[in-house]
Each structure stands twice: as C-alpha cells, then as structure tokens.
Design a protein around this motif. Sequence first.
Motif, PDB file in Angstrom:
ATOM      1  N   LYS A   5       0.821  -1.207   0.000  1.00  0.00           N
ATOM      2  CA  LYS A   5       0.000   0.000   0.000  1.00  0.00           C
ATOM      3  C   LYS A   5       0.856   1.257   0.000  1.00  0.00           C
ATOM      4  CE  LYS A   5      -3.694   2.260   2.647  1.00  0.00           C
ATOM      5  NZ  LYS A   5      -4.555   2.161   3.865  1.00  0.00           N
ATOM      6  N   ASP A   6       1.983   1.212   0.736  1.00  0.00           N
ATOM      7  CA  ASP A   6       2.824   2.392   0.869  1.00  0.00           C
ATOM      8  C   ASP A   6       4.281   1.956   0.966  1.00  0.00           C
ATOM      9  OD1 ASP A   6       3.516   5.030   1.079  1.00  0.00           O
ATOM     10  OD2 ASP A   6       2.962   5.237   3.199  1.00  0.00           O
ATOM     11  N   LEU A   7       5.196   2.860   0.620  1.00  0.00           N
ATOM     12  CA  LEU A   7       6.627   2.594   0.699  1.00  0.00           C
ATOM     13  C   LEU A   7       7.296   3.669   1.530  1.00  0.00           C
ATOM     14  CD1 LEU A   7       9.201   1.047  -0.269  1.00  0.00           C
ATOM     15  CD2 LEU A   7       9.292   2.662  -2.180  1.00  0.00           C
ATOM     16  N   ALA A   8       8.088   3.239   2.514  1.00  0.00           N
ATOM     17  CA  ALA A   8       8.833   4.176   3.359  1.00  0.00           C
ATOM     18  C   ALA A   8      10.328   3.956   3.147  1.00  0.00           C
ATOM     19  CB  ALA A   8       8.476   3.967   4.827  1.00  0.00           C
ATOM     20  N   ALA A  16      13.141   3.536  10.998  1.00  0.00           N
ATOM     21  CA  ALA A  16      12.718   2.282  10.377  1.00  0.00           C
ATOM     22  C   ALA A  16      12.048   1.369  11.391  1.00  0.00           C
ATOM     23  CB  ALA A  16      13.919   1.581   9.753  1.00  0.00           C
ATOM     24  N   TYR A  17      12.625   1.293  12.594  1.00  0.00           N
ATOM     25  CA  TYR A  17      12.067   0.425  13.635  1.00  0.00           C
ATOM     26  C   TYR A  17      10.688   0.904  14.075  1.00  0.00           C
ATOM     27  CZ  TYR A  17      11.586  -2.075  18.045  1.00  0.00           C
ATOM     28  OH  TYR A  17      11.115  -2.859  19.073  1.00  0.00           O
ATOM     29  N   GLN A  18      10.516   2.209  14.230  1.00  0.00           N
ATOM     30  CA  GLN A  18       9.224   2.745  14.648  1.00  0.00           C
ATOM     31  C   GLN A  18       8.143   2.442  13.616  1.00  0.00           C
ATOM     32  OE1 GLN A  18       8.764   3.742  17.689  1.00  0.00           O
ATOM     33  NE2 GLN A  18      10.985   3.572  18.065  1.00  0.00           N
ATOM     34  N   ILE A  19       8.482   2.519  12.350  1.00  0.00           N
ATOM     35  CA  ILE A  19       7.515   2.177  11.306  1.00  0.00           C
ATOM     36  C   ILE A  19       7.199   0.685  11.343  1.00  0.00           C
ATOM     37  CG2 ILE A  19       7.104   2.121   8.805  1.00  0.00           C
ATOM     38  CD1 ILE A  19       9.014   4.526   8.571  1.00  0.00           C
ATOM     39  N   LEU A  20       8.217  -0.129  11.548  1.00  0.00           N
ATOM     40  CA  LEU A  20       8.037  -1.583  11.564  1.00  0.00           C
ATOM     41  C   LEU A  20       7.069  -2.029  12.643  1.00  0.00           C
ATOM     42  CD1 LEU A  20       8.913  -4.419  10.561  1.00  0.00           C
ATOM     43  CD2 LEU A  20      10.748  -4.315  12.269  1.00  0.00           C
ATOM     44  N   VAL A  21       7.235  -1.517  13.862  1.00  0.00           N
ATOM     45  CA  VAL A  21       6.412  -1.984  14.981  1.00  0.00           C
ATOM     46  C   VAL A  21       5.066  -1.267  15.063  1.00  0.00           C
ATOM     47  CG1 VAL A  21       8.445  -2.655  16.309  1.00  0.00           C
ATOM     48  CG2 VAL A  21       7.493  -0.354  16.612  1.00  0.00           C
ATOM     49  N   ALA A  22       4.843  -0.295  14.212  1.00  0.00           N
ATOM     50  CA  ALA A  22       3.574   0.447  14.258  1.00  0.00           C
ATOM     51  C   ALA A  22       2.405  -0.382  13.759  1.00  0.00           C
ATOM     52  CB  ALA A  22       3.693   1.730  13.436  1.00  0.00           C
ATOM     53  N   ASP A  23       2.677  -1.352  12.901  1.00  0.00           N
ATOM     54  CA  ASP A  23       1.598  -2.157  12.318  1.00  0.00           C
ATOM     55  C   ASP A  23       2.162  -3.523  11.952  1.00  0.00           C
ATOM     56  OD1 ASP A  23      -0.264  -3.335  10.380  1.00  0.00           O
ATOM     57  OD2 ASP A  23      -1.216  -1.367  10.315  1.00  0.00           O
ATOM     58  N   ASN A  26       3.284  -4.168   8.395  1.00  0.00           N
ATOM     59  CA  ASN A  26       4.430  -3.455   7.842  1.00  0.00           C
ATOM     60  C   ASN A  26       5.603  -4.422   7.733  1.00  0.00           C
ATOM     61  OD1 ASN A  26       2.821  -1.209   7.884  1.00  0.00           O
ATOM     62  ND2 ASN A  26       3.852  -0.221   9.600  1.00  0.00           N
ATOM     63  N   VAL A  27       6.365  -4.343   6.649  1.00  0.00           N
ATOM     64  CA  VAL A  27       7.394  -5.344   6.368  1.00  0.00           C
ATOM     65  C   VAL A  27       8.672  -4.665   5.895  1.00  0.00           C
ATOM     66  CG1 VAL A  27       8.030  -7.271   4.845  1.00  0.00           C
ATOM     67  CG2 VAL A  27       5.718  -7.134   5.785  1.00  0.00           C
ATOM     68  N   LEU A  28       9.812  -5.185   6.382  1.00  0.00           N
ATOM     69  CA  LEU A  28      11.114  -4.731   5.895  1.00  0.00           C
ATOM     70  C   LEU A  28      11.407  -5.371   4.543  1.00  0.00           C
ATOM     71  CD1 LEU A  28      13.258  -5.063   9.133  1.00  0.00           C
ATOM     72  CD2 LEU A  28      12.759  -2.929   7.953  1.00  0.00           C
ATOM     73  N   ILE A  42       1.137  -6.128   1.966  1.00  0.00           N
ATOM     74  CA  ILE A  42       1.926  -5.289   2.872  1.00  0.00           C
ATOM     75  C   ILE A  42       1.280  -3.916   2.991  1.00  0.00           C
ATOM     76  CG2 ILE A  42       4.189  -4.232   3.247  1.00  0.00           C
ATOM     77  CD1 ILE A  42       5.357  -6.484   1.493  1.00  0.00           C
ATOM     78  N   ASN A  43       1.147  -3.452   4.222  1.00  0.00           N
ATOM     79  CA  ASN A  43       0.623  -2.100   4.437  1.00  0.00           C
ATOM     80  C   ASN A  43       1.701  -1.076   4.064  1.00  0.00           C
ATOM     81  OD1 ASN A  43      -1.098   0.018   5.316  1.00  0.00           O
ATOM     82  ND2 ASN A  43      -0.079   0.020   7.304  1.00  0.00           N
ATOM     83  N   THR A  44       2.815  -1.077   4.828  1.00  0.00           N
ATOM     84  CA  THR A  44       3.946  -0.205   4.503  1.00  0.00           C
ATOM     85  C   THR A  44       5.203  -1.049   4.353  1.00  0.00           C
ATOM     86  OG1 THR A  44       3.008   1.671   5.715  1.00  0.00           O
ATOM     87  CG2 THR A  44       5.365   1.727   5.264  1.00  0.00           C
ATOM     88  N   ALA A  45       5.812  -0.971   3.193  1.00  0.00           N
ATOM     89  CA  ALA A  45       7.080  -1.646   2.940  1.00  0.00           C
ATOM     90  C   ALA A  45       8.211  -0.693   3.309  1.00  0.00           C
ATOM     91  CB  ALA A  45       7.182  -2.053   1.480  1.00  0.00           C
TER      92      ALA A  45
END
Length: 265
Positions: A5-8, A16-23, A26-28, A42-45
């Motif tokens: 859905k989204d790319l960070a 990166a860690y804060q985005i990962l654990v937010a949902d 979310n996937v690395l 994936i919500n946010t990659a």
Amino acid sequence: MFTLKDLAQPGTLDEAYQILVADRSNVLLGGCAYLRLGSLKINTAIDLSKINLDYIVELADYIEIGAMTTFRDIETSPLLNAYFCGVLPKAVSNVVGVQFRNVVTVGASVYAKYGFSDLITALLALDTEVELYNGGRMSLEDFLDKPFPRDILVKLFIKKTMRLAAYQSLRNSAGDFPLLNAAASKLGDEWRIVVGARPLRAGIAYKASKFLTENSFNNEQMDAAARIASEELSFGSNMRGTAEYRKAMCRVLVKRAVTEVVQCK
C-alpha cells in the motif's frame, strides 16, 4: 507476487524500527527475491537502502557485514575470500544465478531463518554474532534457537580466527535450492559440524563435533563422525527429497566437508 500500500525509505534505523512496529502488516524489504514467491499483502514496505548497511569491513578482531550486503558482494569480496578458506563466498556461489545474488541480502536471509539457506549453514560453522536494533548482539546460534519479537537485523560480526572451514551442498540441478548442505570447521583441535536444508534450518551436530575433537583423526574416525551426525540430527521430506535420502547423504557431505578442511591451508 506481493502487493504493498505504501513505501517508506527512512534515513535512520530508529525511524525504520518505529515504522516496523507500528503495524503488524508493515514489512522490511531486503532484495525482495523471496517475497516475490508469495502473495503477501503489505501495508507499509520499509526500504533500508538509505541507511548505508551495504558493506564488508575488517575490524581488529572481527569482520563486520552490513545487513543490506548482497550475496554477490559476499561472493566477490577479496576479504572474505582470504579468510576461513573462502567458505562464505563458496557457500553463496551456487545460489540460483548472478542476477539473483545481486539482489538477495544477508540481513533478510539470516533474519528469516530459511531452512534452505546456504549462507546460514556456513555462518554457523564460524564464530558468528548478529546485532539486532532492539534485541542487541548475540551469537547466531542463540538467534536461530530463540523466537524474538519484530526487530531489524543490522549487521553480522564474524570473529577473525585461524578457523579453517569448508562447505558442501547437494542440489538436484545447478541453481536449485539445496536438497541438503553441510559445513565443517576446525580451530586448533576443536571441530564444528553443521548440517542444513534438512529441510529444517541449519543446526550444529554437537555429538559429531565432540567426537572428532576428542578422537585421533583418521579415515575411520571421519566415517564415524559423519554417521553420528546423520543419527543425531533430524531430517524431513519435501518435493526435493525424502528424509531417508537426506540422512544417507548427510554422511557423504559431512565427510567431504571434513576432508576439505583437512586439506585447507
């Protein structure tokens, strides 16, 4: 094929860690080679390419490898070819093809704990540690044995020793995933034997390693150690081979790896 859905593209590990654990969805992203084989939504990659984790450097006591280092970087590294009889470059050199090895990353492969991993088997034969962003630094063995909450594998540390090592694998065809793989290493009189793609992930054959370490070395002892390894480890069946075949081939690969270590200078 996965969808997102989204790319960070964070600029720091903390971000990166804060985005990962937010949902939880979310996937690395590593090289995405294995993600493409599934249908994950994936919500946010999270792309780590801006955090400068693609490197291989020599420190005083360790070789440090960043998580975004590719298999091709491992394969062509003069530093890694000079240490441990070149076991790491050899281990990854038969993984699918050059284009594939140009994108597959060390961090994603180790963190996923793939059972078929060539790299993990070779790393276990060495004195390897992993560093997680939140979980800290630990031995690769401990990391593989314990479940950990969502985290980011940042780097690997391989202790610079005079350890001699060798890697062997069995494939149904060139470029295929291994049906079975094995590694052996020796530091002084201490031996370590590792078998992976069983199809379970790689594990150390402790009894076989202890047997080789404590007994005089000859062809008969090599045969005995290989037999002990095949009996102490468990094997399973899948489309590439049966448990019985893997157990039989374990003896062959372990003996080949030990023999290669003896010949390594």
